[in-house]
Design an enzyme around this catalytic site. Structure first.
Site, PDB file in Angstrom:
ATOM      1  N   HIS A 171       0.835  -1.204   0.000  1.00  0.00           N
ATOM      2  CA  HIS A 171       0.000   0.000   0.000  1.00  0.00           C
ATOM      3  C   HIS A 171       0.869   1.254   0.000  1.00  0.00           C
ATOM      4  O   HIS A 171       1.942   1.278   0.610  1.00  0.00           O
ATOM      5  CB  HIS A 171      -0.917   0.002   1.233  1.00  0.00           C
ATOM      6  CG  HIS A 171      -1.952   1.068   1.206  1.00  0.00           C
ATOM      7  ND1 HIS A 171      -1.701   2.345   1.648  1.00  0.00           N
ATOM      8  CD2 HIS A 171      -3.232   1.048   0.774  1.00  0.00           C
ATOM      9  CE1 HIS A 171      -2.798   3.069   1.498  1.00  0.00           C
ATOM     10  NE2 HIS A 171      -3.738   2.313   0.965  1.00  0.00           N
ATOM     11  N   ASP A 296     -11.200   1.555  -1.717  1.00  0.00           N
ATOM     12  CA  ASP A 296     -10.345   2.442  -0.922  1.00  0.00           C
ATOM     13  C   ASP A 296     -11.187   3.278   0.034  1.00  0.00           C
ATOM     14  O   ASP A 296     -10.917   4.449   0.277  1.00  0.00           O
ATOM     15  CB  ASP A 296      -9.473   3.341  -1.796  1.00  0.00           C
ATOM     16  CG  ASP A 296      -8.237   3.883  -1.065  1.00  0.00           C
ATOM     17  OD1 ASP A 296      -8.062   3.540   0.128  1.00  0.00           O
ATOM     18  OD2 ASP A 296      -7.464   4.636  -1.667  1.00  0.00           O
TER      19      ASP A 296
END
Length: 333
Positions: A171, A296
């Site tokens: 990430h 997200d």
């Protein structure tokens, strides 16, 4: 089409206990700017409530037709803190996440938090997260105090991820080389996040790390963090560099081309990229069996992401793979 199960795999949360403990800790000096911003975001509504309130999240999922979410600790997680604080904090977060998953069967899965700054402890936590807690992968928020996973110190972590078949979601976070990005607000999601995560992925490829760990499964968000756009040139320039001598020669003589590693070891997610043209490029680059749906949340809108996937010009097989089949395979759901 009846194969419509929808799983989102990059969905962030936090817990009251984590906020109370982490917000009281000092962090690595290079992380102070990012940590100040993160603490502000985690302290103010609506984002604070969206990170904490799972009932509200389920209501949004139900309203949008999203069946399941893989939850992960809000970045940068425990990585800005020293090992003495980060290791127990990660364990407690994972215990809490496992309880959430058990309490909501079929609706939530979990990506565990580990502390790369303590590689042996991270390796043990990877094993515990999978085999004791029943979580589905780990999330690494790119660099840890400016260090990257291709460095030898992180071998125990990568060995454990490969041995236990635990996918590693790579990430983004604020780049380790902050100064060039900071002047114009470029350090965050507008540019720096993708540059940082893309750099980390390229280091794993070009260092030969994936020759040492050929079965390592790595997930990149945002449809590959810009790499699909560059990949043909990356392959071209790598081939050129192998033909010449001197400083331009790569430090690692790879067994495959860079593009072959991305098609073998990486899976991309749609998080934050609701653009059919970018999706088409990613499909051409790695194929629909290496792309997964993600929102997200809470930083992107679930309804918008769901509408994007529904409207994308895909075959039934492509849509089923992206919406759930790839995630089920990669994360063992």
């Amino acid at each position: 089409m009846t194969d419509q199960r929808l799983i989102a795999v990059e969905e962030h949360l936090t817990t009251p206990a984590f906020l109370q403990r982490a917000h009281a800790l000092d962090c690595y000096p290079g992380d102070r700017t990012e940590v100040r911003l993160t603490r502000a975001v985690e302290s103010e509504d609506p984002t604070r409530s969206q990170l904490l309130d799972l009932d509200a999240r389920l209501a949004v999922m139900d309203a949008c037709g999203q069946d399941m979410a893989l939850l992960s600790l809000n970045p940068p997680g425990v990585q800005p803190y020293g090992p003495a604080d980060a290791v127990p904090l990660a364990r407690d977060v994972n215990d809490a996440l496992a309880r959430i998953v058990r309490d909501h069967p079929g609706r939530f899965g979990g990506l565990a938090t580990v502390a790369p700054q303590a590689p042996d402890e991270a390796a043990a936590e990877i094993e515990r997260a999978k085999h004791t807690l029943g979580l589905h992968g780990i999330m690494i928020n790119s660099h840890t105090d400016g260090h990257y996973l291709d460095e030898p110190r992180f071998a125990p972590l990568l060995q454990a991820a490969q041995a236990h078949r635990v996918p590693l979601y790579l990430h983004p976070r604020v780049p380790s080389m902050l100064a060039p990005y900071a002047a114009h607000g470029l350090s965050g999601a507008v540019w720096g996040y993708a540059a940082e995560a893309g750099l980390h992925a390229m280091r794993l490829v070009m260092s030969g790390t994936l020759d040492r760990y050929p079965d390592l499964s790595i997930v990149l968000g945002h449809l590959g963090e810009g790499i699909p756009f560059h990949l043909s040139r990356i392959d071209n320039r790598y081939a050129f560099a192998r033909r010449v001598s001197g400083a331009a020669t790569p430090t690692a003589r790879l067994e495959l081309t860079p593009g072959e590693y991305f098609r073998r070891n990486f899976t991309f997610t749609t998080s934050g990229i609701d653009d059919p043209h970018v999706l088409e490029l990613a499909l051409r680059t790695v194929g629909d069996d290496r792309i997964m749906f993600a929102v997200d949340a809470p930083y992107e809108e679930t309804a918008e992401a769901v509408r994007f996937l529904a409207a994308a010009p895909l075959s039934d097989t492509q849509r089923a793979n992206i919406s759930h089949r790839t995630a089920e395979r990669v994360f063992g759901l």
